[in-house]
Scaffold this active site. Sequence first.
Site, mmCIF file in Angstrom:
data_model
loop_
_atom_site.group_PDB
_atom_site.id
_atom_site.type_symbol
_atom_site.label_atom_id
_atom_site.label_comp_id
_atom_site.label_asym_id
_atom_site.label_seq_id
_atom_site.Cartn_x
_atom_site.Cartn_y
_atom_site.Cartn_z
ATOM 1 N N ASN A 9 0.875 -1.182 0.000
ATOM 2 C CA ASN A 9 0.000 0.000 0.000
ATOM 3 C C ASN A 9 0.906 1.223 0.000
ATOM 4 O OD1 ASN A 9 -1.764 2.080 0.562
ATOM 5 N ND2 ASN A 9 -2.285 1.378 2.638
ATOM 6 N N LYS A 11 0.171 4.278 -0.309
ATOM 7 C CA LYS A 11 -0.441 5.480 0.285
ATOM 8 C C LYS A 11 -0.196 6.700 -0.611
ATOM 9 C CE LYS A 11 -0.207 3.325 4.785
ATOM 10 N NZ LYS A 11 -0.174 3.471 6.228
ATOM 11 N N HIS A 95 -9.584 1.336 4.883
ATOM 12 C CA HIS A 95 -8.321 1.483 5.621
ATOM 13 C C HIS A 95 -8.550 2.411 6.814
ATOM 14 C CE1 HIS A 95 -4.239 2.688 6.559
ATOM 15 N NE2 HIS A 95 -3.846 1.578 5.949
ATOM 16 N N GLU A 97 -6.946 4.811 7.869
ATOM 17 C CA GLU A 97 -6.756 6.239 7.533
ATOM 18 C C GLU A 97 -8.005 6.796 6.853
ATOM 19 O OE1 GLU A 97 -3.014 5.693 5.517
ATOM 20 O OE2 GLU A 97 -2.115 5.138 7.437
ATOM 21 N N GLU A 165 -5.586 -4.849 10.613
ATOM 22 C CA GLU A 165 -4.535 -3.859 10.817
ATOM 23 C C GLU A 165 -4.812 -3.090 12.102
ATOM 24 O OE1 GLU A 165 -2.521 -2.666 6.882
ATOM 25 O OE2 GLU A 165 -4.317 -1.441 7.073
ATOM 26 N N GLY A 171 2.354 2.228 10.849
ATOM 27 C CA GLY A 171 3.330 3.310 10.728
ATOM 28 C C GLY A 171 4.055 3.627 12.022
ATOM 29 N N SER A 211 3.168 -2.121 10.335
ATOM 30 C CA SER A 211 4.618 -2.190 10.533
ATOM 31 C C SER A 211 5.226 -3.542 10.170
ATOM 32 C CB SER A 211 4.987 -1.794 11.970
ATOM 33 O OG SER A 211 4.605 -0.444 12.209
#
Length: 248
Positions: A9, A11, A95, A97, A165, A171, A211
């Site tokens: 991904n 991003k 996701h 985010e 996730e 991250g 991560s």
Amino acid sequence: MRTALIAGNWKMHTTVSEALTLVDGVLGRITLSDDREVLVCPPFTALHAVGERLRGSGLMLGAQDVHHEAKGAYTGAIAPGMLRDVGCRYVIVGHSERRQIFGEDDAAINRKVRAVLAAGMRPILCVGETITQREAGDAASVVVGQVRAGLADIATTDALVIAYEPVWAIGTGVTATPSDAQQMHAAIRAVLAEWGTAGDAARIRLLYGGSVKPDTIDELMACPDVDGALVGGASLQPEGFARIVQYR
Ligand code: PGA
């Protein structure tokens, strides 16, 4: 029985030329085998160029988001058919985010999952708890709730992929332990067995994300219910991503 899936991904990273350099770097370092699929999800602007470069390579193309309508007055949005047109086989949906920064709720995510399936692509439905929810002991109920809501009124299909996730692992450099990941994946598979049959649930791939790095992938992939990985930061480095793809 489940073919592993390693997905990158990217991003909001890479111009078109950077995307082509990255994908060439990956292609030059991996040998694809039948037991695993490899997917890259560049930003919308690079999809077409990367798709052309991937043609015939065996590496697959996916998108990071989609709008649920097929066409219309939705300024700034991208329809499922547009993604399929440029060669996307997978679309990441929901996701964290998108949930946190763009305010997508379970109902919006459910519409997107349906739209992706209806367009003949495979949704990667992302679920995961925040650190506050985990510390309150609510991780499993949050994740199970997100899976149920994401799949509401959708017929069972093994085109679906789910990515667990945990938000606190994305991250941050903190990966869930293999045992945390396995435990949550088993809980998700139990929900899938209610959605369809145990046989259906056994065919659906569950990815871990958060991560994932070259030095954590092997132990994650050794878990019986971890069928692949959704990789953010490490997918922007060809050497690291190639090592993740070549997990042992
Ligand atoms: P990360 O991102 O690997 O950089 O933690 C994973 C993701 O957000 O899909």
